[in-house]
Design a protein around this motif. Structure first.
Motif, PDB file in Angstrom:
ATOM      1  N   TRP A 110      -4.887   0.087  -2.258  1.00  0.00           N
ATOM      2  CA  TRP A 110      -3.625   0.462  -1.614  1.00  0.00           C
ATOM      3  C   TRP A 110      -2.538   0.935  -2.568  1.00  0.00           C
ATOM      4  O   TRP A 110      -1.539   1.499  -2.122  1.00  0.00           O
ATOM      5  CB  TRP A 110      -3.119  -0.708  -0.767  1.00  0.00           C
ATOM      6  N   HIS A 111      -2.709   0.741  -3.870  1.00  0.00           N
ATOM      7  CA  HIS A 111      -1.711   1.247  -4.811  1.00  0.00           C
ATOM      8  C   HIS A 111      -2.037   2.641  -5.333  1.00  0.00           C
ATOM      9  O   HIS A 111      -1.212   3.234  -6.028  1.00  0.00           O
ATOM     10  CB  HIS A 111      -1.545   0.273  -5.989  1.00  0.00           C
ATOM     11  N   TYR A 112      -3.216   3.159  -5.034  1.00  0.00           N
ATOM     12  CA  TYR A 112      -3.594   4.510  -5.449  1.00  0.00           C
ATOM     13  C   TYR A 112      -3.652   5.406  -4.211  1.00  0.00           C
ATOM     14  O   TYR A 112      -4.439   5.146  -3.300  1.00  0.00           O
ATOM     15  CB  TYR A 112      -4.960   4.498  -6.153  1.00  0.00           C
ATOM     16  N   GLU A 135       4.186  -3.781 -12.057  1.00  0.00           N
ATOM     17  CA  GLU A 135       3.320  -2.905 -12.856  1.00  0.00           C
ATOM     18  C   GLU A 135       2.492  -3.728 -13.848  1.00  0.00           C
ATOM     19  O   GLU A 135       1.314  -3.433 -14.102  1.00  0.00           O
ATOM     20  CB  GLU A 135       4.161  -1.867 -13.589  1.00  0.00           C
ATOM     21  N   HIS A 160      -5.446  -4.306  -4.506  1.00  0.00           N
ATOM     22  CA  HIS A 160      -4.607  -3.474  -5.366  1.00  0.00           C
ATOM     23  C   HIS A 160      -5.200  -2.082  -5.557  1.00  0.00           C
ATOM     24  O   HIS A 160      -4.522  -1.071  -5.366  1.00  0.00           O
ATOM     25  CB  HIS A 160      -4.411  -4.141  -6.725  1.00  0.00           C
ATOM     26  N   PRO A 172       0.508  -2.094   1.313  1.00  0.00           N
ATOM     27  CA  PRO A 172       1.504  -2.593   0.352  1.00  0.00           C
ATOM     28  C   PRO A 172       1.942  -4.030   0.629  1.00  0.00           C
ATOM     29  O   PRO A 172       2.224  -4.790  -0.302  1.00  0.00           O
ATOM     30  CB  PRO A 172       2.675  -1.611   0.523  1.00  0.00           C
ATOM     31  N   CYS A 224      -0.604  -6.240  -0.859  1.00  0.00           N
ATOM     32  CA  CYS A 224      -0.468  -6.287  -2.318  1.00  0.00           C
ATOM     33  C   CYS A 224       0.649  -7.235  -2.737  1.00  0.00           C
ATOM     34  O   CYS A 224       0.495  -8.008  -3.692  1.00  0.00           O
ATOM     35  CB  CYS A 224      -0.209  -4.885  -2.865  1.00  0.00           C
ATOM     36  N   GLU A 245       2.427  -6.770  -7.109  1.00  0.00           N
ATOM     37  CA  GLU A 245       3.532  -5.842  -6.875  1.00  0.00           C
ATOM     38  C   GLU A 245       4.059  -5.253  -8.181  1.00  0.00           C
ATOM     39  O   GLU A 245       4.404  -4.070  -8.248  1.00  0.00           O
ATOM     40  CB  GLU A 245       4.663  -6.544  -6.115  1.00  0.00           C
ATOM     41  N   ARG A 280      -0.433  -5.286 -12.093  1.00  0.00           N
ATOM     42  CA  ARG A 280      -1.453  -4.278 -11.749  1.00  0.00           C
ATOM     43  C   ARG A 280      -2.305  -3.944 -12.964  1.00  0.00           C
ATOM     44  O   ARG A 280      -3.534  -3.884 -12.881  1.00  0.00           O
ATOM     45  CB  ARG A 280      -0.780  -3.006 -11.214  1.00  0.00           C
TER      46      ARG A 280
END
Length: 327
Positions: free
Chosen positions: A112-114, A152, A109, A141, A144, A150, A155
């Motif tokens: 790859w989410h930032y 919010e 997470h 993604p 993730c 996935e 996360r």
């Protein structure tokens, strides 16, 4: 002259850096090599896996999977075992399991989410080749989604959990040199793997980790000069850090791994578990179940009857029925 051990992997790989930390603690002669630059097809063929790391032994064997590899190395370096024998060895493997099979998703997470971390990691993993980096970022993604971060809410909860880990690590390192006592074990290896490959490497989580000076010193190698002395805290009390992890496992790792077990038994491609107050979908994967079975087998076959009873009583008290045969 004996050939060195060779680790084929990547500097941004969670499990490569775990094995690297272990080899440092074993005190063995080893080299780190990029798998991508050394005939990956041959390495995959000989080891039977496309995953990293792969360890080439002095006998020229190619072997994958860090936990069994460390059991192999334990037999070769018994005075520096990362998985001790007896009940404390089960405790070590249970705590390590949390980082191997649950916290790995948090690393994915963060990376790859930032956007800044994704760009940094993909560029470094691709050796600066833009087209390769773009393909790598496209994979992120999907990873993730497969590992349940996935939404919010998931996360945020995963990041909050990691902050609790940092706090517990910082507190424990103020009391003992290592996380489960005054000598290292497999738990230290996987925590160092996460720091060195991800959360003290990628720019976004590094901002968080940098706020914990004891963790930073640990990551930067202040504990790598172990001379083989010291003891782990005794079973079953262990350390505050170990007890913290066991508490976390009940409501995160346990519902996930049991849902994955059921999906594997049913041949399903996905599983669902209640985690952080949400019903979350995960890709069903064979390895978490195989890894759980390793612990069940260790309890069943590597302990005396008296020790098996002690471990069973401890697991029941900890609420971790996922490691009991009748779970």
């Amino acid at each position: 002259m004996t050939n060195p051990y060779i680790i084929y992997g990547g500097e941004l790989s969670y499990f490569t850096r775990k094995l690297e930390a272990a080899c440092i603690f074993y005190g063995i002669d080893f080299e780190m090599r990029s798998r991508n630059r050394h005939d990956p097809a041959d390495i995959e063929h000989r080891s039977g896996t496309h995953q990293v790391p792969v360890l080439q032994t002095p006998e020229n064997w190619m072997i994958g999977d860090t936990t069994p590899l460390m059991h192999l190395l334990d037999a070769r370096f018994p005075h520096r075992r990362m998985f001790p024998e007896g009940p404390i060895g089960v405790l070590v493997q249970v705590v390590e399991e949390y980082f191997d099979e649950w916290i790995a998703r948090t690393m994915v997470h963060y990376r790859w989410h930032y956007p800044d971390s994704a760009l940094f990691a993909s560029t470094r993993m691709a050796d600066g080749m833009p087209e390769v980096a773009e393909r790598v970022r496209g994979w992120g993604p999907r990873a993730c989604r497969a590992t349940g971060t996935e939404s919010e809410a998931q996360r945020r909860a995963a990041e909050d959990e990691y902050v609790r880990i940092l706090q517990a690590t910082e507190a424990q390192l103020g009391k003992t040199r290592y996380l489960l006592g005054d000598r290292p074990c497999a738990v230290d290896c996987i925590v160092l793997g996460g720091l060195r490959a991800h959360t003290y490497m990628d720019p976004d989580p590094k901002k968080v980790t940098a706020g914990y000076p004891g963790v930073v010193a640990f990551s930067e190698g202040s504990a790598d000069d172990w001379d083989g002395s010291g003891n782990l805290a005794p079973f079953p009390a262990s350390t505050d850090f170990a007890r913290f992890v066991l508490d976390e496992m009940r409501t995160t790792y346990q519902p996930y791994v049991l849902a994955n077990r059921e999906a594997q038994q049913a041949g399903a491609k996905a599983c669902r578990a209640e985690v952080y107050g949400e019903d979350v979908s995960y890709l069903s994967r064979p390895y978490p179940e195989q890894s759980r079975q390793m612990i069940l087998d260790k309890i069943a076959y590597a302990l005396s009857e008296a020790d098996r009873e002690r471990v069973t009583e401890w697991l029941v008290g900890a609420g971790l029925h996922c490691f009991l045969r009748d779970a």
